[in-house]
Each structure stands twice: as structure tokens, then as C-alpha cells.
Write a protein that holds these residues in place. Sequence first.
Motif, PDB file in Angstrom:
ATOM      1  N   LYS A 322       0.881  -1.277   0.014  1.00 31.02           N
ATOM      2  CA  LYS A 322      -0.081   0.029   0.026  1.00 31.02           C
ATOM      3  C   LYS A 322       0.708   1.258  -0.102  1.00 31.02           C
ATOM      4  CE  LYS A 322      -3.989  -1.667   2.335  1.00 31.02           C
ATOM      5  NZ  LYS A 322      -5.169  -1.275   1.488  1.00 31.02           N
ATOM      6  N   PHE A 323       2.135   1.217   0.209  1.00 29.12           N
ATOM      7  CA  PHE A 323       2.980   2.433   0.689  1.00 29.12           C
ATOM      8  C   PHE A 323       4.199   2.275  -0.488  1.00 29.12           C
ATOM      9  CE2 PHE A 323       0.726   1.741   4.727  1.00 29.12           C
ATOM     10  CZ  PHE A 323       0.250   3.149   4.936  1.00 29.12           C
ATOM     11  N   ALA A 324       3.809   1.585  -1.692  1.00 30.58           N
ATOM     12  CA  ALA A 324       4.897   1.646  -2.684  1.00 30.58           C
ATOM     13  C   ALA A 324       5.188   3.069  -3.230  1.00 30.58           C
ATOM     14  CB  ALA A 324       4.547   0.889  -3.640  1.00 30.58           C
ATOM     15  N   PRO A 325       6.730   3.407  -3.248  1.00 27.99           N
ATOM     16  CA  PRO A 325       6.944   4.745  -3.811  1.00 27.99           C
ATOM     17  C   PRO A 325       6.365   4.995  -5.176  1.00 27.99           C
ATOM     18  CG  PRO A 325       9.037   3.556  -3.137  1.00 27.99           C
ATOM     19  CD  PRO A 325       7.884   2.568  -3.017  1.00 27.99           C
ATOM     20  N   GLY A 326       5.525   6.438  -5.104  1.00 24.94           N
ATOM     21  CA  GLY A 326       4.702   6.782  -6.165  1.00 24.94           C
ATOM     22  C   GLY A 326       3.352   6.841  -5.649  1.00 24.94           C
ATOM     23  N   THR A 327       2.980   6.152  -4.707  1.00 22.93           N
ATOM     24  CA  THR A 327       1.518   6.134  -4.186  1.00 22.93           C
ATOM     25  C   THR A 327       1.652   7.672  -3.553  1.00 22.93           C
ATOM     26  OG1 THR A 327       1.811   3.860  -3.648  1.00 22.93           O
ATOM     27  CG2 THR A 327      -0.013   5.128  -2.527  1.00 22.93           C
ATOM     28  N   HIS A 328       0.322   8.050  -3.544  1.00 28.90           N
ATOM     29  CA  HIS A 328      -0.079   9.350  -2.941  1.00 28.90           C
ATOM     30  C   HIS A 328      -1.020   9.355  -1.844  1.00 28.90           C
ATOM     31  CE1 HIS A 328       1.463  12.543  -5.952  1.00 28.90           C
ATOM     32  NE2 HIS A 328       1.658  11.122  -6.515  1.00 28.90           N
ATOM     33  N   LEU A 329      -0.485  10.153  -0.857  1.00 24.22           N
ATOM     34  CA  LEU A 329      -1.377  10.372   0.221  1.00 24.22           C
ATOM     35  C   LEU A 329      -2.234  11.692   0.005  1.00 24.22           C
ATOM     36  CD1 LEU A 329       1.110   9.697   3.344  1.00 24.22           C
ATOM     37  CD2 LEU A 329      -0.399   7.858   2.061  1.00 24.22           C
ATOM     38  N   ALA A 330      -3.391  11.698   0.375  1.00 25.02           N
ATOM     39  CA  ALA A 330      -4.468  12.738   0.114  1.00 25.02           C
ATOM     40  C   ALA A 330      -4.851  13.464   1.362  1.00 25.02           C
ATOM     41  CB  ALA A 330      -5.148  12.670  -1.050  1.00 25.02           C
ATOM     42  N   ALA A 331      -5.241  14.673   1.292  1.00 22.82           N
ATOM     43  CA  ALA A 331      -6.080  15.358   2.080  1.00 22.82           C
ATOM     44  C   ALA A 331      -7.566  14.935   1.847  1.00 22.82           C
ATOM     45  CB  ALA A 331      -5.896  16.866   2.137  1.00 22.82           C
ATOM     46  N   GLU A 332      -8.362  15.140   2.869  1.00 18.65           N
ATOM     47  CA  GLU A 332      -9.675  14.683   2.459  1.00 18.65           C
ATOM     48  C   GLU A 332     -10.355  15.831   1.768  1.00 18.65           C
ATOM     49  OE1 GLU A 332     -12.955  12.758   5.356  1.00 18.65           O
ATOM     50  OE2 GLU A 332     -12.840  14.944   6.007  1.00 18.65           O
TER      51      GLU A 332
END
Length: 332
Positions: A322-332
Motif C-alpha cells: 500500500k505504501f509503494a514509492p509513487g503512491t499518493h497520500l491525500a487530504a480529505e
Amino acid sequence: MSNSASPSADSSTPGTRQPLKIVFAGTPDFAAHHLQALLASEHRVVAVYSQPDRPAGRGKKLQASPVKQLAVAHEIPVYQPLNFKQPEAREELAALQPDVMVVVAYGLILPQAVLDIPRLGCINVHASLLPRWRGAAPIQRAVEAGDAESGVTIMQMEKGLDTGPMFTKVHCPLATDETGGSLHDKLQAVGASALLQTLTALAAGKAVAEAQDDSLANYAHKIDKPDLNLDWQQPAEVLERRIRAFNPFPVCFTHLAGERIKIYRAQCLAESSAAAPGAIVRADKQGIVVACGSASLAITELQMPGKKPMAVTQVLNGYGDKFAPGTHLAAE
């Protein structure tokens, strides 16, 4: 931690100490710690006021506040009015004939008619160095702002919000890794002793209060959901302080593939990245490194939905994909 020499007066003259008849008003753990100190002192707590029982837990059963639970354990009468607008509530308090009312994180604004009831008025324990951080969330806002120190102020209450004259101020430096939780625990310890010192001076008629400088005041706003929602466009330093400020409660969060992830601990990294803010740059045992508006943030402790908080090594063992490089975290 240091205690200001002023404005509290010396009350150590033998024979001047007189036990006070106290009504205590408070609700959370911070307040209960101060009530416990009063119960162990020479003063007499004749009644306790606390917020009405609230639904809590998964079953949403009514739960008494920590202050009420402590009062009940010591067989002290507990009053829980919604407010003091009704004459009956004020008459109930007046009938107790208190020398002083001690207010600690009660959660209700007291009208002037209530402030005037105790013989010596109402005093408040406030978790900041007033006039800085008047308002509802002084502990968390001090950490969030990166303040070098915080403290506790014991003040005489008046109609304005945390504007009353000050009896005692105790200073407390903030550690570089200070959290809202660790500062809470420090301040409740120093606050209890400062409260007892102030009551001793009041009982002896030697307490002297110093007016606040309103020009130095700022406001500690109540914590709302937007405060917890991490905006990765902001600098890593700002986000790291916010994460510490709201740990262990109510806890900052972000979103990953539509799931809310709670962030408990993180570290600022000087390195910058060409990746867009919110992008995971790398993930290893040192942390899940996320690009920010400036610099980067290494997440070291987080909570997956329905799970307990975990160190980053545990998270990557179970959810590494789930936390692979290139994955994005986002604000709600």
C-alpha cells in the motif's frame, strides 16, 4: 520549570493558613488531577460541578466524567447543570456558601452572577502562560505553534474569556519531541502545586493579582476536523508539529486509496524531492517518506483502519504494498 516570584504573595507566616470551603468545577482528566490534589490538602471540597454524562464508547452508553467519578468515589455531592441560566442552579450553588470556586477545564462559561457567589470569587487553572493562548485548546496550540515554553496560570475569573488578573504563573519548557499528551501531563503536575500555593495565599489574605497585558493575547481555537486533516502542500516542519500537537488525541489523519490513516509520529527530513506533495518517496524501516510543500516527512508510527497504532516496521510488514514509492497520500 520555574515559578514566577510575582504576582503571588508570600503566605508562609505561621498561623495564617486557614482551610477554605471549596466548590470545584471541572470535567476531564486534567481537572480530576487538580481535584485529587485538593482532596489531599487541608481544604474542604464541599461539592463538585461537572459536565452532564455523555455517550461514549462503541455502545454509546452514558459515561460520567473523570471529575464526577472521583467525586463519587469520595462521596462528594455532584451537580451537573446544563448551564447556570436557571435561577435554581445559581441558588443551589449559593446555598453551599463556598469561600472559593476552583474551575479547571469545566467546559461552561460562568455568568457574572455565578462568579459573584463565592466569598473570594472564582479562580481558574489555565494551561498556558496567559495572556498567550486564551481559549479552549492551549496545550495543543502551544505545541502546534512551536512555542519554546508553556506553563500554567492561576487567575481570578471575570466575565471575559481567560482575561482575569493572574495570581501565579509556572513556566515549563517544551522538549523538541513534545506532544500534546506529554505537555498535558507536565502541566497537570505543576498546575496542582500552583493551585495549592495560590489557595494558601488567598486563605491568608495575601494573594495579589496582576492584570494581563491584552496586547499580548492570542486565542487557542477549539480543535476541529480540518486541523487534523494533513495538507501535504504545507512545509514538513508545520505538519510534524501538528502531528505532535494532536497526539494522542484527537490524532491527525490522511487518506490512502480512500482509507483514512491516522498519523501518530513523524520526523522532518531536510531532503527535498521533485515529487508532488503527498507522494511517497520511499518506505523502509526508517519511515514512510512523503514529499511536502517543502522538505519531506518520515512517518514512523501510524494506524490503519480498524487496527491499533503500529511502528512503521510493523506497518510495512503487513501493508508494504500500500505504501509503494509513487503512491499518493491525500487530504480529505
